[in-house]
Design a protein around this motif. Structure first.
Motif, PDB file in Angstrom:
ATOM      1  N   ASN A 264       0.811  -1.217   0.000  1.00 12.13           N
ATOM      2  CA  ASN A 264       0.000   0.000   0.000  1.00 12.13           C
ATOM      3  C   ASN A 264       0.845   1.269   0.000  1.00 12.13           C
ATOM      4  OD1 ASN A 264      -2.498  -1.266  -0.046  1.00 12.13           O
ATOM      5  ND2 ASN A 264      -2.553  -1.489   2.182  1.00 12.13           N
ATOM      6  N   GLY A 265       2.143   1.102  -0.227  1.00 13.28           N
ATOM      7  CA  GLY A 265       2.996   2.268  -0.424  1.00 13.28           C
ATOM      8  C   GLY A 265       3.824   2.700   0.768  1.00 13.28           C
ATOM      9  N   LEU A 266       3.758   1.977   1.882  1.00 17.78           N
ATOM     10  CA  LEU A 266       4.563   2.348   3.046  1.00 17.78           C
ATOM     11  C   LEU A 266       5.948   1.722   2.940  1.00 17.78           C
ATOM     12  CD1 LEU A 266       2.116   2.160   6.085  1.00 17.78           C
ATOM     13  CD2 LEU A 266       2.920   4.169   4.839  1.00 17.78           C
ATOM     14  N   SER A 267       6.972   2.548   3.047  1.00 15.57           N
ATOM     15  CA  SER A 267       8.358   2.118   2.910  1.00 15.57           C
ATOM     16  C   SER A 267       9.086   2.314   4.227  1.00 15.57           C
ATOM     17  CB  SER A 267       9.045   2.923   1.805  1.00 15.57           C
ATOM     18  OG  SER A 267      10.443   2.962   1.968  1.00 15.57           O
ATOM     19  N   SER A 268       9.851   1.300   4.651  1.00 15.20           N
ATOM     20  CA  SER A 268      10.628   1.406   5.874  1.00 15.20           C
ATOM     21  C   SER A 268      11.598   2.586   5.812  1.00 15.20           C
ATOM     22  CB  SER A 268      11.394   0.103   6.119  1.00 15.20           C
ATOM     23  OG  SER A 268      12.227   0.215   7.252  1.00 15.20           O
ATOM     24  N   LEU A 269      12.262   2.766   4.675  1.00 14.87           N
ATOM     25  CA  LEU A 269      13.219   3.862   4.540  1.00 14.87           C
ATOM     26  C   LEU A 269      12.534   5.220   4.601  1.00 14.87           C
ATOM     27  CD1 LEU A 269      16.082   4.859   4.064  1.00 14.87           C
ATOM     28  CD2 LEU A 269      15.695   4.620   1.599  1.00 14.87           C
ATOM     29  N   GLU A 270      11.407   5.369   3.905  1.00 13.06           N
ATOM     30  CA  GLU A 270      10.701   6.649   3.916  1.00 13.06           C
ATOM     31  C   GLU A 270      10.181   6.981   5.317  1.00 13.06           C
ATOM     32  OE1 GLU A 270      10.071   8.994   1.280  1.00 13.06           O
ATOM     33  OE2 GLU A 270      11.821   7.852   0.597  1.00 13.06           O
ATOM     34  N   LEU A 271       9.663   5.969   6.010  1.00  9.49           N
ATOM     35  CA  LEU A 271       9.203   6.204   7.371  1.00  9.49           C
ATOM     36  C   LEU A 271      10.368   6.606   8.274  1.00  9.49           C
ATOM     37  CD1 LEU A 271       6.747   3.191   7.824  1.00  9.49           C
ATOM     38  CD2 LEU A 271       6.111   5.605   7.658  1.00  9.49           C
ATOM     39  N   ALA A 272      11.506   5.939   8.125  1.00 10.15           N
ATOM     40  CA  ALA A 272      12.672   6.256   8.952  1.00 10.15           C
ATOM     41  C   ALA A 272      13.175   7.668   8.692  1.00 10.15           C
ATOM     42  CB  ALA A 272      13.779   5.237   8.690  1.00 10.15           C
ATOM     43  N   LEU A 273      13.173   8.066   7.447  1.00 13.16           N
ATOM     44  CA  LEU A 273      13.706   9.383   7.099  1.00 13.16           C
ATOM     45  C   LEU A 273      12.767  10.525   7.470  1.00 13.16           C
ATOM     46  CD1 LEU A 273      15.232   8.660   3.567  1.00 13.16           C
ATOM     47  CD2 LEU A 273      16.499   9.123   5.685  1.00 13.16           C
ATOM     48  N   HIS A 274      11.475  10.340   7.260  1.00 18.25           N
ATOM     49  CA  HIS A 274      10.563  11.479   7.325  1.00 18.25           C
ATOM     50  C   HIS A 274       9.429  11.344   8.341  1.00 18.25           C
ATOM     51  CE1 HIS A 274      12.762  12.524   3.756  1.00 18.25           C
ATOM     52  NE2 HIS A 274      12.262  11.517   3.069  1.00 18.25           N
ATOM     53  N   GLY A 275       9.262  10.160   8.942  1.00 18.42           N
ATOM     54  CA  GLY A 275       8.200   9.990   9.930  1.00 18.42           C
ATOM     55  C   GLY A 275       8.518  10.728  11.217  1.00 18.42           C
ATOM     56  N   GLY A 276       7.526  11.379  11.784  1.00 16.12           N
ATOM     57  CA  GLY A 276       7.739  12.170  12.994  1.00 16.12           C
ATOM     58  C   GLY A 276       7.314  11.452  14.258  1.00 16.12           C
ATOM     59  N   GLU A 277       7.564  12.105  15.381  1.00 14.21           N
ATOM     60  CA  GLU A 277       7.107  11.718  16.713  1.00 14.21           C
ATOM     61  C   GLU A 277       7.730  10.436  17.252  1.00 14.21           C
ATOM     62  OE1 GLU A 277       2.725  11.959  16.696  1.00 14.21           O
ATOM     63  OE2 GLU A 277       3.019  13.902  17.651  1.00 14.21           O
ATOM     64  N   ASP A 278       8.935  10.098  16.791  1.00 13.27           N
ATOM     65  CA  ASP A 278       9.630   8.975  17.419  1.00 13.27           C
ATOM     66  C   ASP A 278      10.234   9.383  18.758  1.00 13.27           C
ATOM     67  OD1 ASP A 278       9.273   6.832  15.579  1.00 13.27           O
ATOM     68  OD2 ASP A 278      10.727   7.752  14.233  1.00 13.27           O
ATOM     69  N   TYR A 279      10.612  10.647  18.889  1.00 14.29           N
ATOM     70  CA  TYR A 279      11.241  11.185  20.106  1.00 14.29           C
ATOM     71  C   TYR A 279      12.491  10.411  20.491  1.00 14.29           C
ATOM     72  CZ  TYR A 279       6.858  13.626  20.082  1.00 14.29           C
ATOM     73  OH  TYR A 279       5.788  14.386  19.680  1.00 14.29           O
ATOM     74  N   GLU A 280      13.236  10.002  19.463  1.00 17.15           N
ATOM     75  CA  GLU A 280      14.567   9.449  19.675  1.00 17.15           C
ATOM     76  C   GLU A 280      15.570  10.599  19.720  1.00 17.15           C
ATOM     77  OE1 GLU A 280      15.085   6.497  20.482  1.00 17.15           O
ATOM     78  OE2 GLU A 280      13.295   5.426  19.820  1.00 17.15           O
ATOM     79  N   LEU A 281      16.807  10.284  20.074  1.00 15.23           N
ATOM     80  CA  LEU A 281      17.859  11.295  20.116  1.00 15.23           C
ATOM     81  C   LEU A 281      18.792  11.126  18.923  1.00 15.23           C
ATOM     82  CD1 LEU A 281      18.792  11.451  23.905  1.00 15.23           C
ATOM     83  CD2 LEU A 281      17.331  12.999  22.593  1.00 15.23           C
ATOM     84  N   LEU A 282      19.083  12.240  18.297  1.00 17.29           N
ATOM     85  CA  LEU A 282      20.005  12.320  17.171  1.00 17.29           C
ATOM     86  C   LEU A 282      21.196  13.125  17.681  1.00 17.29           C
ATOM     87  CD1 LEU A 282      20.065  11.655  14.092  1.00 17.29           C
ATOM     88  CD2 LEU A 282      19.041  13.900  13.714  1.00 17.29           C
ATOM     89  N   PHE A 283      22.414  12.545  17.652  1.00 16.06           N
ATOM     90  CA  PHE A 283      23.522  13.235  18.310  1.00 16.06           C
ATOM     91  C   PHE A 283      24.844  13.047  17.571  1.00 16.06           C
ATOM     92  CE2 PHE A 283      22.634   9.179  20.365  1.00 16.06           C
ATOM     93  CZ  PHE A 283      23.863   8.559  20.517  1.00 16.06           C
ATOM     94  N   ALA A 284      25.695  14.056  17.723  1.00 16.22           N
ATOM     95  CA  ALA A 284      27.026  14.072  17.122  1.00 16.22           C
ATOM     96  C   ALA A 284      28.061  13.683  18.166  1.00 16.22           C
ATOM     97  CB  ALA A 284      27.334  15.467  16.580  1.00 16.22           C
ATOM     98  N   VAL A 285      28.996  12.822  17.762  1.00 22.29           N
ATOM     99  CA  VAL A 285      30.041  12.335  18.663  1.00 22.29           C
ATOM    100  C   VAL A 285      31.398  12.585  18.024  1.00 22.29           C
ATOM    101  CG1 VAL A 285      31.001  10.308  19.828  1.00 22.29           C
ATOM    102  CG2 VAL A 285      28.518  10.542  19.569  1.00 22.29           C
TER     103      VAL A 285
END
Length: 335
Positions: A264-285
């Protein structure tokens, strides 16, 4: 084109907002930082800084009464506000609640809403300090959260440097997948409630322990939470830090999508890139510290997904080493 970022900049220019003195860090980050305080008469120097953030949760924008249980509305309203505190590496202490809603919801809807918010408050060890209540035709929730961080340890968006490595916590795209399930099946009941993606969407888990651990050990140079989607929040971090980044598509920890949904058109990659409200942390090391980042922290997966580079371009690198521009296509209220 009018975007959320351009409107925030318009507000910043119109209203005095310059950091300095009592205000250590003002508009433009996940939260504001205020000059800290001392404990007791014998305390020497400043021990902690205050971290302030506010968040809105609105009927018809952030939730749908016909699809979202009121218990989840109460829980999520607080949890999402706490995610900004996590992104600064701080610990939440108290919150204020402004709640407006119709007279018809003062019964069971309100009881379950309060039950959900109380559960979140207990889970994340934060207490209600006050607020305001009003009658209104629609549900409008506004929260302000106060947190605490050791002096000078608050993590900003602006510290990433070329050569730093990009990490992300948890799984990306799960909350968006949960929303898609609700839109397809209606208010969740029975077996649907046991879906991990649906639980992530309804009852998010802000990474407070992880944020404080990373900040307290000085392991990160910049951090942001993925409230509006990986692509959008990564672009904000890069803009604040004035760097570019290369993201390796095949390393992104994307949510698994059932075959029927993929058709039905849902892609794991598209969801990972553009899906909101995961509230994970994105950080630089910084690269010299990368070996000190474990593969998981207290059960939360940590994945290296890219590297910061000179310039301003955000590029997605596929499995064949082909690079393409990664546009910010996550959530934007005004786009």
């Amino acid at each position: 084109m009018t975007t959320e970022a351009t409107l925030i900049e318009k507000i910043r220019r119109a209203i005095p907002s310059r950091a300095g003195g009592f205000l250590r860090l003002g508009i433009g980050d996940d939260a504001a930082v205020l000059r800290g305080f001392t404990r007791g008469r014998q305390a020497r120097g400043v021990l902690s800084d205050w971290v302030f953030t506010s968040d809105s949760f609105l009927e018809g924008v952030h939730f749908l009464p016909s699809r979202h249980p009121s218990r989840a509305v109460g829980y999520k309203a607080l949890a999402r506000a706490l995610s900004d505190i996590a992104a600064m590496g701080a610990v939440p202490r108290v919150f204020l609640l402004n709640l407006a809603f119709p007279q018809k919801l003062t019964g069971s809807w309100l009881d379950q809403f309060l039950e959900g918010m109380a559960r979140a408050a207990r889970n994340f060890r934060v207490v209600l300090a006050g607020g305001d209540i009003a009658q209104f035709p629609f549900v409008a929730i506004s929260l302000a959260v106060v947190g605490e961080v050791p002096t000078g340890k608050a993590v900003k968006r602006s510290g990433a440097r070329p050569g730093d490595l990009l990490f992300v916590s948890g799984t990306l795209g799960a909350a968006q997948l949960g929303l898609e399930l609700i839109l397809r099946h209606g208010k969740p009941t029975g077996s649907l409630l046991r879906s991990p993606a649906l639980r992530t969407h309804l009852f998010p888990n802000p990474r407070l322990e992880l944020g404080a651990w990373l900040a307290g050990r000085g392991l990160v140079s910049a951090m942001i939470d993925t409230s509006d989607g990986f692509s959008t929040d990564l672009a904000r971090l890069c803009q604040a830090s004035r760097v570019g980044v290369h993201v390796w598509a095949d390393r992104l920890p994307g949510v698994q999508v059932a075959p029927g949904l993929r058709r039905n058109g849902l892609s794991s990659l598209e969801l990972a890139l553009h899906g909101g409200e995961d509230y994970e942390l994105l950080f630089a090391v910084p690269s010299r510290l990368a070996r000190r980042i474990p593969s998981s922290h207290r059960g939360v997966r940590l994945t290296q997904v890219g590297e910061f580079v000179r310039g301003r371009e955000v590029r997605l690198i596929d499995s064949d080493d082909r690079a393409s521009k990664l546009a910010p296509r996550g959530w934007d209220h005004f786009r």
